[in-house]
Write a protein that holds these residues in place. Structure first.
Motif, PDB file in Angstrom:
ATOM      1  N   SER A 176      14.611  -3.538  -6.823  1.00 22.52           N
ATOM      2  CA  SER A 176      13.564  -3.029  -5.935  1.00 22.52           C
ATOM      3  C   SER A 176      12.680  -4.096  -5.319  1.00 22.52           C
ATOM      4  O   SER A 176      12.112  -3.881  -4.244  1.00 22.52           O
ATOM      5  N   LEU A 196       1.911   4.966   6.553  1.00 21.53           N
ATOM      6  CA  LEU A 196       3.217   4.576   6.027  1.00 21.53           C
ATOM      7  C   LEU A 196       3.106   3.379   5.080  1.00 21.53           C
ATOM      8  O   LEU A 196       3.814   3.304   4.078  1.00 21.53           O
ATOM      9  N   THR A 197       2.202   2.454   5.412  1.00 23.24           N
ATOM     10  CA  THR A 197       1.986   1.321   4.512  1.00 23.24           C
ATOM     11  C   THR A 197       1.492   1.818   3.155  1.00 23.24           C
ATOM     12  O   THR A 197       1.966   1.369   2.098  1.00 23.24           O
ATOM     13  N   ASP A 210      -1.863   1.544   7.575  1.00 14.75           N
ATOM     14  CA  ASP A 210      -1.623   2.877   8.127  1.00 14.75           C
ATOM     15  C   ASP A 210      -1.035   3.751   7.011  1.00 14.75           C
ATOM     16  O   ASP A 210      -0.835   3.299   5.883  1.00 14.75           O
ATOM     17  N   MET A 270       1.957   4.793   1.888  1.00 15.15           N
ATOM     18  CA  MET A 270       3.017   5.549   1.202  1.00 15.15           C
ATOM     19  C   MET A 270       4.055   4.616   0.578  1.00 15.15           C
ATOM     20  O   MET A 270       4.517   4.840  -0.538  1.00 15.15           O
ATOM     21  N   ASP A 271       4.403   3.561   1.310  1.00 15.90           N
ATOM     22  CA  ASP A 271       5.330   2.578   0.742  1.00 15.90           C
ATOM     23  C   ASP A 271       4.730   1.925  -0.499  1.00 15.90           C
ATOM     24  O   ASP A 271       5.413   1.713  -1.510  1.00 15.90           O
ATOM     25  N   GLN A 298      18.192  -2.911  -0.234  1.00 20.56           N
ATOM     26  CA  GLN A 298      16.841  -3.167   0.279  1.00 20.56           C
ATOM     27  C   GLN A 298      16.944  -3.997   1.552  1.00 20.56           C
ATOM     28  O   GLN A 298      17.590  -5.044   1.570  1.00 20.56           O
ATOM     29  N   PHE A 356       4.664   4.431  -3.402  1.00 20.90           N
ATOM     30  CA  PHE A 356       6.001   4.652  -3.958  1.00 20.90           C
ATOM     31  C   PHE A 356       6.407   3.491  -4.859  1.00 20.90           C
ATOM     32  O   PHE A 356       6.913   3.689  -5.968  1.00 20.90           O
ATOM     33  N   GLU A 371       8.035  -4.806   9.365  1.00 16.88           N
ATOM     34  CA  GLU A 371       7.570  -3.563   9.969  1.00 16.88           C
ATOM     35  C   GLU A 371       8.704  -2.876  10.738  1.00 16.88           C
ATOM     36  O   GLU A 371       8.821  -1.651  10.723  1.00 16.88           O
ATOM     37  N   ARG A 374      11.870  -1.866   8.030  1.00 19.84           N
ATOM     38  CA  ARG A 374      11.684  -1.047   6.826  1.00 19.84           C
ATOM     39  C   ARG A 374      12.170   0.395   6.998  1.00 19.84           C
ATOM     40  O   ARG A 374      12.388   1.077   6.006  1.00 19.84           O
ATOM     41  N   ASP A 399       5.378   3.176 -13.586  1.00 22.74           N
ATOM     42  CA  ASP A 399       5.565   4.470 -14.255  1.00 22.74           C
ATOM     43  C   ASP A 399       4.287   5.285 -14.285  1.00 22.74           C
ATOM     44  O   ASP A 399       3.896   5.842 -15.326  1.00 22.74           O
ATOM     45  N   ILE A 400       3.617   5.332 -13.140  1.00 20.74           N
ATOM     46  CA  ILE A 400       2.387   6.114 -13.043  1.00 20.74           C
ATOM     47  C   ILE A 400       2.547   7.143 -11.926  1.00 20.74           C
ATOM     48  O   ILE A 400       3.522   7.103 -11.175  1.00 20.74           O
ATOM     49  N   LYS A 401       1.596   8.044 -11.851  1.00 22.19           N
ATOM     50  CA  LYS A 401       1.572   9.024 -10.770  1.00 22.19           C
ATOM     51  C   LYS A 401       0.248   8.854 -10.034  1.00 22.19           C
ATOM     52  O   LYS A 401      -0.827   8.850 -10.647  1.00 22.19           O
ATOM     53  N   GLU A 414       4.185   3.348  -8.085  1.00 22.12           N
ATOM     54  CA  GLU A 414       4.598   4.391  -9.040  1.00 22.12           C
ATOM     55  C   GLU A 414       5.911   4.013  -9.713  1.00 22.12           C
ATOM     56  O   GLU A 414       6.082   4.204 -10.921  1.00 22.12           O
ATOM     57  N   SER A 415       6.840   3.486  -8.931  1.00 20.69           N
ATOM     58  CA  SER A 415       8.157   3.149  -9.460  1.00 20.69           C
ATOM     59  C   SER A 415       8.100   1.983 -10.441  1.00 20.69           C
ATOM     60  O   SER A 415       8.810   1.972 -11.452  1.00 20.69           O
ATOM     61  N   GLU A 429       9.879  13.210  -8.707  1.00 17.58           N
ATOM     62  CA  GLU A 429       8.585  12.515  -8.725  1.00 17.58           C
ATOM     63  C   GLU A 429       8.517  11.386  -7.699  1.00 17.58           C
ATOM     64  O   GLU A 429       7.443  11.020  -7.245  1.00 17.58           O
ATOM     65  N   ARG A 430       9.661  10.776  -7.381  1.00 16.60           N
ATOM     66  CA  ARG A 430       9.664   9.599  -6.504  1.00 16.60           C
ATOM     67  C   ARG A 430      10.531   9.873  -5.270  1.00 16.60           C
ATOM     68  O   ARG A 430      11.744  10.045  -5.381  1.00 16.60           O
ATOM     69  N   ILE A 431       9.881   9.902  -4.130  1.00 20.34           N
ATOM     70  CA  ILE A 431      10.601  10.116  -2.868  1.00 20.34           C
ATOM     71  C   ILE A 431      10.345   8.915  -1.967  1.00 20.34           C
ATOM     72  O   ILE A 431       9.218   8.694  -1.528  1.00 20.34           O
ATOM     73  N   PRO A 432      11.374   8.113  -1.696  1.00 17.42           N
ATOM     74  CA  PRO A 432      11.158   6.944  -0.836  1.00 17.42           C
ATOM     75  C   PRO A 432      10.576   7.369   0.514  1.00 17.42           C
ATOM     76  O   PRO A 432      11.156   8.213   1.203  1.00 17.42           O
ATOM     77  N   PRO A 433       9.434   6.804   0.905  1.00 21.35           N
ATOM     78  CA  PRO A 433       8.763   7.261   2.131  1.00 21.35           C
ATOM     79  C   PRO A 433       9.628   7.146   3.384  1.00 21.35           C
ATOM     80  O   PRO A 433       9.543   7.987   4.261  1.00 21.35           O
ATOM     81  N   MET A 434      10.443   6.098   3.472  1.00 24.91           N
ATOM     82  CA  MET A 434      11.245   5.903   4.680  1.00 24.91           C
ATOM     83  C   MET A 434      12.661   6.435   4.502  1.00 24.91           C
ATOM     84  O   MET A 434      13.552   6.148   5.296  1.00 24.91           O
TER      85      MET A 434
END
Lengths: 123, 423
Positions: free
Chosen positions: A14, A76-77, A74, A79-80, B63, A83, B78, B81, A90-92, A86-87, B139-144
């Motif tokens: 990742s 999307l930044t 923004d 949200m990325d 990735q 994500f 940007e 991604r 291991d948190i929410k 969290e990954s 629980e985990r959904i990749p935003p893009m």
């Protein structure tokens, strides 16, 4: 429980393209659970997804630096970043809480709390 | 009132036979193949051994930050991604296109510039992202995850990146998609709705995108890269897959001329017709394709005897090539016309939804550079091809008028007619 082996696996899968400073901090956090390493990971992830990069690492900026106004975050930044955080940790992260975070200090403080709560729950 | 004239005024390539117009031209002229041995799943002894490989790219990482591309392109995180591997290919082809067509940022964002795209999406990334959702129990959904994977990912990303405002559309007619996109681009310009349309197609190149076709036994099991893709040959046994991207500017002639853009060919017209026959197989008699050819010729106001060259769809499958040969007979041989017919898929492999854009661009090169590429690997023509003019080597003949045909799942048949630009 994030073991060093699990952290290394996540780095390989990742954290492709992340600077060594961030991946090393993630390994250190997995081993020691220290807050300083955690902060470097969180800010490194945020920096990675920023559309316009700051010239300096985010952990050298004042904690009062604003996410939207100063860093140009923004949705999307964020949200990325959420994500990935969290990954890796291991948190929410709660959406309603996220909307209230406006500075680097507030972001770090919230994630420290989530990590601590996770550790407490696990115990 | 004079009808608007539509031209091809820019090209871009990321293909197995070259990542630039110069490299592609040289490969077509010398019949240099882009097909090589390939392992879809390292360590697994799969029956499919070859693909049309992409050189100078590495998109094996799940990735985007781990991808590599040729020197000279600079893309920010940007931009990348939200992309699948073929988004990267399409971005590189588009950068070539914009430079070749001399388009400025203002041209791209003009109210009358459109973008039509096609790809199958990214099965590999879809699998990866859905696995993440399943493994995390939601629980985990990749935003893009959505915008980088589904069919439409090219239009989403390129439209945002280039600031397209005229019109954005995606085409999902399988292997006829980008040929159809060019046809509709022609109509939009002739109707006066758009001044120009960027047509961009792309496909991933990996196990998920290509090997899946082995399920219907559509891929060649021949392990020899120099003989596996052999359109129209008696011993063909399936297509060889490839990935990449191709891009064209379809534009009002006066607009291209005013900008000083290169005009490769005029797009005289197009036509389409459907088989109404089978979900995957072509009508064995080629009726739908023949009707599409006749409709394209009628729209272009060109007689069959005026066609100098046909760049065939011919993918090297037993059923498809035979069907196409019959359509060519019905359209041309039956009226005494004998255009040179070749399939460049013998060199490239089959690029699925971007094959039409790639091969229309090849036609533009053929017209502009004055040669007709032959069909490589053609040793023993299928008896059904008897009477067709199938050159096996490159002909030093400058074609004036060219027909490009494509066929896709569901019996979708689309043909374009191009002519050397004659102001």
């Amino acid at each position: 429980m994030i073991t060093v082996a699990l952290a290394q696996k996540r780095i390989n899968e990742s954290l492709v393209g992340f600077p060594p400073r961030v991946t090393e901090a993630y390994l250190a956090f997995a081993e020691h659970g220290d807050v300083a390493s955690l902060d470097i990971v969180v800010l490194g992830v945020l920096h990675f997804y920023l559309a316009k990069k700051t010239s300096e690492p985010l952990d050298t900026l004042p904690g009062t630096t604003r996410l939207v106004e100063d860093l140009g975050c923004d949705s999307l930044t964020m949200m990325d970043t959420v994500f990935m955080a969290e990954s890796l940790l291991d948190i929410k992260i709660d959406d309603s809480q996220l909307a209230r975070l406006s500075t680097l200090d507030e972001l770090l403080g919230y994630i420290r709390t989530q990590v601590k709560n996770r550790a407490t729950t696990a115990a | 009132m004079t009808a608007p004239r539509v031209v091809v005024s820019g090209l871009g390539f990321v293909t197995s036979i070259g990542n630039s117009q110069a490299a592609v031209t040289e490969s077509l002229r010398t019949l240099r193949s882009g097909i090589e041995s390939y392992e879809f799943m390292p360590g697994a002894n799969l029956p499919i051994k070859v693909v049309g490989t992409l050189k100078e790219f590495d998109t094996t990482s799940l990735q985007w930050a781990g991808w590599k591309w040729p020197e000279g392109y600079k893309f920010s995180r940007e931009v990348l991604r939200g992309m699948a591997p073929h988004g990267l290919y399409a971005l590189c082809a588009s950068e070539q296109l914009i430079a070749d067509a001399r388009l400025t940022a203002a041209d791209l964002t003009a109210d009358d510039t459109g973008l039509f795209c096609a790809s199958a999406g990214s099965p590999r990334l879809i699998r990866h992202f859905l696995n993440q959702i399943h493994e995390s129990r939601g629980e985990r959904i990749p935003p893009m995850g959505v915008v980088s994977t589904i069919a439409g990912t090219l239009n989403f990303n390129l439209a945002a990146h280039f600031g397209i405002r005229g019109a954005v559309a995606g085409f999902v007619s399988a292997c006829a998609s980008t040929t159809q996109a060019i046809g509709y681009a022609c109509d939009e310009i002739r109707l006066g709705r758009l001044r120009r349309v960027l047509v961009v197609g792309g496909e991933d190149l990996n196990m998920e995108s290509v090997y899946s076709f082995h399920g219907m036994r559509a891929l060649s099991r021949n392990p020899d890269p120099t003989r596996a893709s052999r359109p129209f040959d008696r011993d063909r046994d399936g297509f060889v897959g490839t990935g990449g991207a191709a891009a064209l500017v379809i534009e009002l002639a006066e607009s291209a001329r005013a900008r000083g853009a290169p005009i490769y060919a005029e797009l005289l017209g197009w036509g389409q017709a459907a088989d109404g026959y089978n979900v995957a197989n072509s009508d064995p008699d080629g009726r739908g394709l023949s009707m599409a050819m006749r409709r394209a010729l009628a729209d272009a106001k060109v007689a069959p005897g005026e066609i100098d060259y046909v760049n065939a769809h011919a993918t090297s499958t037993p059923v498809g090539d035979a069907s196409e040969a019959k359509a060519l007979h019905a359209t041309f041989t039956a009226v005494g016309a004998h255009p040179a017919v070749s399939s460049t898929k013998a060199l490239t492999g089959h690029g699925l939804s971007f094959s039409g854009a790639m091969e229309t661009a090849f036609c533009a090169v053929s017209i502009a550079q004055g040669f007709i590429p032959g069909t490589a690997n053609l040793e023993n023509p299928d008896p059904v091809c008897a009477g067709l003019n199938l050159p096996r080597t490159t002909l030093p003949i400058a074609p004036r008028t060219v027909l490009k045909d494509s066929s896709g799942f569901g019996g979708c048949n689309v043909c374009l007619v191009l002519r050397r630009w004659e102001p």
